[in-house]
Each structure stands twice: as C-alpha cells, then as structure tokens.
Design an enzyme around this catalytic site. Structure first.
Site, PDB file in Angstrom:
ATOM      1  N   ASP A  96      41.254  78.074  19.016  1.00  0.00           N
ATOM      2  CA  ASP A  96      42.227  78.271  20.105  1.00  0.00           C
ATOM      3  C   ASP A  96      43.189  79.422  19.805  1.00  0.00           C
ATOM      4  O   ASP A  96      44.228  79.570  20.440  1.00  0.00           O
ATOM      5  CB  ASP A  96      43.012  76.974  20.371  1.00  0.00           C
ATOM      6  CG  ASP A  96      43.819  76.498  19.172  1.00  0.00           C
ATOM      7  OD1 ASP A  96      43.785  77.179  18.118  1.00  0.00           O
ATOM      8  OD2 ASP A  96      44.488  75.449  19.268  1.00  0.00           O
TER       9      ASP A  96
ATOM     10  N   ASP B 251      50.473  77.472   4.845  1.00  0.00           N
ATOM     11  CA  ASP B 251      50.840  76.149   5.373  1.00  0.00           C
ATOM     12  C   ASP B 251      50.467  75.016   4.429  1.00  0.00           C
ATOM     13  O   ASP B 251      49.800  75.226   3.419  1.00  0.00           O
ATOM     14  CB  ASP B 251      50.176  75.926   6.750  1.00  0.00           C
ATOM     15  CG  ASP B 251      48.750  76.489   6.803  1.00  0.00           C
ATOM     16  OD1 ASP B 251      48.064  76.485   5.763  1.00  0.00           O
ATOM     17  OD2 ASP B 251      48.323  76.934   7.883  1.00  0.00           O
TER      18      ASP B 251
ATOM     19  N   GLU C 180      50.521  76.725  16.643  1.00  0.00           N
ATOM     20  CA  GLU C 180      49.666  76.258  17.725  1.00  0.00           C
ATOM     21  C   GLU C 180      49.991  76.988  19.037  1.00  0.00           C
ATOM     22  O   GLU C 180      51.038  77.618  19.159  1.00  0.00           O
ATOM     23  CB  GLU C 180      49.877  74.742  17.916  1.00  0.00           C
ATOM     24  CG  GLU C 180      49.589  73.907  16.668  1.00  0.00           C
ATOM     25  CD  GLU C 180      48.094  73.715  16.389  1.00  0.00           C
ATOM     26  OE1 GLU C 180      47.297  74.601  16.728  1.00  0.00           O
ATOM     27  OE2 GLU C 180      47.741  72.666  15.822  1.00  0.00           O
TER      28      GLU C 180
ATOM     29  N   HIS D 136      45.049  80.053  17.155  1.00  0.00           N
ATOM     30  CA  HIS D 136      46.278  79.856  16.380  1.00  0.00           C
ATOM     31  C   HIS D 136      46.130  80.462  14.986  1.00  0.00           C
ATOM     32  O   HIS D 136      45.048  80.411  14.405  1.00  0.00           O
ATOM     33  CB  HIS D 136      46.674  78.367  16.311  1.00  0.00           C
ATOM     34  CG  HIS D 136      45.816  77.523  15.424  1.00  0.00           C
ATOM     35  ND1 HIS D 136      44.907  76.618  15.923  1.00  0.00           N
ATOM     36  CD2 HIS D 136      45.752  77.426  14.078  1.00  0.00           C
ATOM     37  CE1 HIS D 136      44.304  76.002  14.914  1.00  0.00           C
ATOM     38  NE2 HIS D 136      44.793  76.481  13.780  1.00  0.00           N
TER      39      HIS D 136
END
Length: 257
Positions: free
Chosen positions: A141, A72, A148, A143
């Site tokens: 979380d 990314d 996400e 991801h």
C-alpha cells in the site's frame, strides 16, 4: 530521482549492496567521522544484507565506524522474540559484521514512556550528524517504515497504529494467527527519512508494482507515503522487472535509457 531497474530480486539486492558498500568506502569513515546508515527490516532487504555480509567477510567492507538507525520496532513484543526487529537485525545482519553494538540503534517497543523513546531516537540521529544514507522498503500500500496511508509527510518518530492490511501481511510471521500480530509500532516519520542526505528505496515483486506506479508516476500523496520521496533531492528507487508491471512502457524505457 533515479529509478534503477534490474532483472530480478538477486540483481536488485546486489546492486543495492554494492551501492551501500561504495558509499561507505568513499566516505572513508574513521574514529572521529562515522558514516550513518538508516536500515529497514522485512523480506526485501534480506538479499542486500547477505551481500553486505559477504563483502565484509571478504575483507572489502568494515562497519567499525558506521552508526545504524533502524526504521521501526513493534510495541509490546519482547526484545528476544524471534519476530522482533531487534532479533531480525541481529540474526540477519549485525552478528555477522564488525559493528559496535553501541552504534546499532533500534527503537525500544517496551520503553516505559514510548513518546520519550521516540524523542530520544530523533535526538540520537541529530547527535550523530543526521543520516548519510537511509535505506527503506515499502508495503504493497506504499507505506514506508510504518508510516501507514494517511500519515503526515512531515511526521517524526512516533507511535503508530498499524493498518489492517499491514497486520494481515505480517500474520505470516506469526503462524498466520492475527491475534499474535502486534497492532502498534514505533516508527521513524516520513520527515525523519526525508532529512537524510540520500534515500534508497528497494521495491521488488509484482505485489509491489502498483505502489511503485504510485511512487513514480502519480503526484505526491499522503495516502501513498513513499510518493513523498519524489521531493527528495537524492532518491534512488531500486526495483526488479516484476515491480515495473504497472508502469507505462515509456516510463520504463526512459529510466532504462
């Protein structure tokens, strides 16, 4: 699916680096046969990168015939900004090894047409023959890359709006100033990583323990995108003891055995 549990962060980093090193050496890359490696950013892989640099400097490992594809990049952050993933990769890894700069692929978050940039990235992976080993980290979380919670598990490389949890977590890199943190990023999709022949996910620290529990013990769930890798034929989760705090005792014993 394998879960490799090491004592601490340093041991987990070294195990991961040795695994990558062995995979490259066994592949016997050559001018007509490149090994393709998917790479992450963030705090977790830093120890692994340090070890890989050490192996290279000792003469045990060459990246001359390796092509890399990063997961990314932030949108709108200048390429030379200290917190861009271009800067991160070059400062922490690429400039210390013998990789050809043309073979280190990172998404351009300042491209005039961001969707075209994402499509071109997918095409480059395809032209390279796919990814042999994709290394990833995860957020608290669950991801992976910037996929996400709620991301499609068949998603491809695309533009993504970052969740507030991610923005808050990244604020520490921007002097704690939320207004400086990019709110969008280009990211490979869950489907892009799933296409790799092998996936290794690094998970360390007690703050990632609940995410590891969701990834290993619960079902596949698009709200915890890392859980998708339960369905990959060759996934290795590499973690330290702290990351196993939410797992059942029998799960830990099973994988340690």
């Amino acid at each position: 699916m394998r879960l490799v549990i090491l004592e601490d962060y340093d041991q987990a980093s070294e195990w991961a680096a040795k695994y990558i090193c062995n995979r490259i050496i066994q592949f016997k890359p050559s001018p007509g046969r490149y090994f393709t490696l998917g790479l992450p950013t963030g705090n977790t892989p830093l120890g692994c990168y340090k070890k890989l640099i050490e192996y290279h400097k000792n003469g045990d490992l060459s990246f001359r015939y390796v092509k890399t594809f990063n997961m990314d990049e932030y949108v709108g952050l200048p390429r030379n900004h200290p917190e861009s993933y271009h800067s991160y990769m070059w400062n922490n890894f690429f400039k210390h090894i013998d990789i050809d700069p043309n073979n280190a692929h990172i998404l351009d978050g300042n491209a005039p047409d961001l969707q075209a940039e994402c499509d071109a990235f997918e095409k480059k992976i395809e032209e390279a023959g796919g990814i042999d080993l994709f290394v990833g980290g995860i957020g608290p979380d669950g991801h992976i890359a910037f996929n996400e919670p709620g991301s499609s598990l068949s998603s491809r490389t695309r533009l993504k709006t970052l969740a507030m949890d991610t923005i808050l977590a990244n604020a520490k890199y921007f002097d704690g100033d939320l207004s400086k943190v990019p709110t969008m990023a280009l990211t490979v999709g869950v489907g892009t990583v799933m296409d790799a022949r092998e996936v290794m996910i690094l998970i360390t620290g007690a703050h990632k323990a609940f995410a590891l529990y969701k990834a290993i013990e619960e079902g596949v769930n698009h709200m915890w995108t890392v859980s998708a890798f339960q369905q990959h034929p060759r996934t290795i989760f590499v973690c330290d003891e702290d990351a196993t705090l939410e797992l059942r005792v029998k799960t830990v014993k099973y994988f340690k055995g």
